[in-house]
Design an enzyme around this catalytic site. Structure first.
Site, mmCIF file in Angstrom:
data_model
loop_
_atom_site.group_PDB
_atom_site.id
_atom_site.type_symbol
_atom_site.label_atom_id
_atom_site.label_comp_id
_atom_site.label_asym_id
_atom_site.label_seq_id
_atom_site.Cartn_x
_atom_site.Cartn_y
_atom_site.Cartn_z
ATOM 1 C CB SER A 122 -3.923 20.731 3.100
ATOM 2 O OG SER A 122 -3.989 19.827 4.162
ATOM 3 C CG ASP B 82 -7.637 25.360 8.371
ATOM 4 O OD1 ASP B 82 -7.394 24.146 8.288
ATOM 5 O OD2 ASP B 82 -7.425 26.163 7.444
ATOM 6 C CG HIS C 76 -8.136 22.069 5.783
ATOM 7 N ND1 HIS C 76 -7.020 22.780 6.193
ATOM 8 C CD2 HIS C 76 -7.651 21.015 5.061
ATOM 9 C CE1 HIS C 76 -5.927 22.185 5.736
ATOM 10 N NE2 HIS C 76 -6.281 21.129 5.045
#
Length: 295
Positions: free
Chosen positions: A107, A246, A273
């Site tokens: 991320s 995601d 994600h």
């Protein structure tokens, strides 16, 4: 219950503050993997599924970035990605010395890993970007597209209360929760490691200061950050992973893939994600395969 590899933890003084780290050492080490958690403002806890790799010969280093988790907080003016890059380099040197490592960023940690590689790729054997980004504006645009695709009830609540900054409204919170279960982690029961990282993000200042009130409302200091035009110089082997659903979308991953010649992109079907939890065994298998290929 999975066996946790033998891990050691402690603190190192980096750029004047104490940073918490954890190293899970492989008995017959093939390679070293350093991990960068997301947020900005989460903690390393949600990445602990990667301890499985220590049983496969990969020593794994986790740490809580400045102002995150168990680490100390510097002055607010240091809440920048550039500061995070220098912190990562100092942590790497302190724990692993001059050894070349594989660097994994998840991320926001993927953004940090890209920025690190632009400056310090000579210190890397390979780069792993999981649900990462090279452009915050593009990522926000993509998240707005995902919001547009939500059921009307949730879409309207996010628009209505988001526009006036009423982020604590119960209807808004319900919509955020729905978005998260679609695009952050598609599981009914979230692992305690993930909940711990979210708890730290809520308690500390970094998430609100650098990011904003939630995953798709990025009003903080990183809101204009974009390194897309610089990542083309990255030449180390690069693995890019993204979930089918995601929140940092496949379009964002495709941009990174298109800019880095020596890269491969893998899309995890039916995942969002946090693929390292949704498809833990396959995720770790893919990472191990990439690392062993590029040792």
């Amino acid at each position: 219950m999975r066996k946790l590899s033998r891990c050691e933890d402690g603190y190192v003084k980096i750029q004047g503050i104490y940073i918490y780290y954890k190293v899970c050492k492989a008995e017959n080490e093939k390679a070293k993997l350093m991990t960068l958690h997301g947020g900005p403002g989460m903690s390393h806890d949600y990445l602990l599924s990667l301890t499985d790799l220590a049983e496969k010969g990969i020593t794994v280093l986790f740490y809580d970035q400045f102002g995150c988790g168990r680490s100390e907080e510097p002055e607010k003016e240091k809440f920048t990605i550039d500061y995070g890059v220098e912190e990562a380099e100092a942590v790497k040197k302190n724990i692993f010395g001059d050894d070349k490592v594989f660097l994994m960023g998840s991320s926001y940690g993927g953004a940090l890993a890209l920025a690190y590689a632009v400056k310090y790729q000579a210190h890397l054997k390979g780069l792993i970007i999981s649900g990462g980004l090279s452009s915050v504006p593009l990522t926000v645009k993509e998240m707005q597209r995902l919001i547009d695709e939500l059921p009307e009830k949730y879409r309207n609540a996010i628009r209505k209360y988001g526009e006036v900054g009423d982020y604590q409204n119960p209807e808004y919170q319900e919509a955020v929760n729905y978005f998260y279960h679609q695009h952050l982690l598609r599981s009914e029961d979230w692992p305690p490691e993930v909940l711990k990282s979210l708890e730290y993000a809520e308690e500390r200042n970094v998430y609100r200061t650098m990011n904003g009130p939630n995953e798709f409302t990025i009003t903080g200091t990183i809101r204009d950050w974009d390194i897309t035009d610089k990542i083309g110089i990255i030449s180390v082997p690069t693995l890019i992973t993204v979930g089918e659903f995601d929140e940092v979308t496949q379009n964002v991953a495709e941009v990174i893939h298109s800019k880095i010649d020596n890269s491969q992109l893998i899309v995890f079907k039916a995942c969002s994600h946090l693929t390292m939890w949704e498809d833990r065994d396959e995720y770790n298998r893919i990472l191990l395969q990439f690392i062993e290929k590029n040792i």
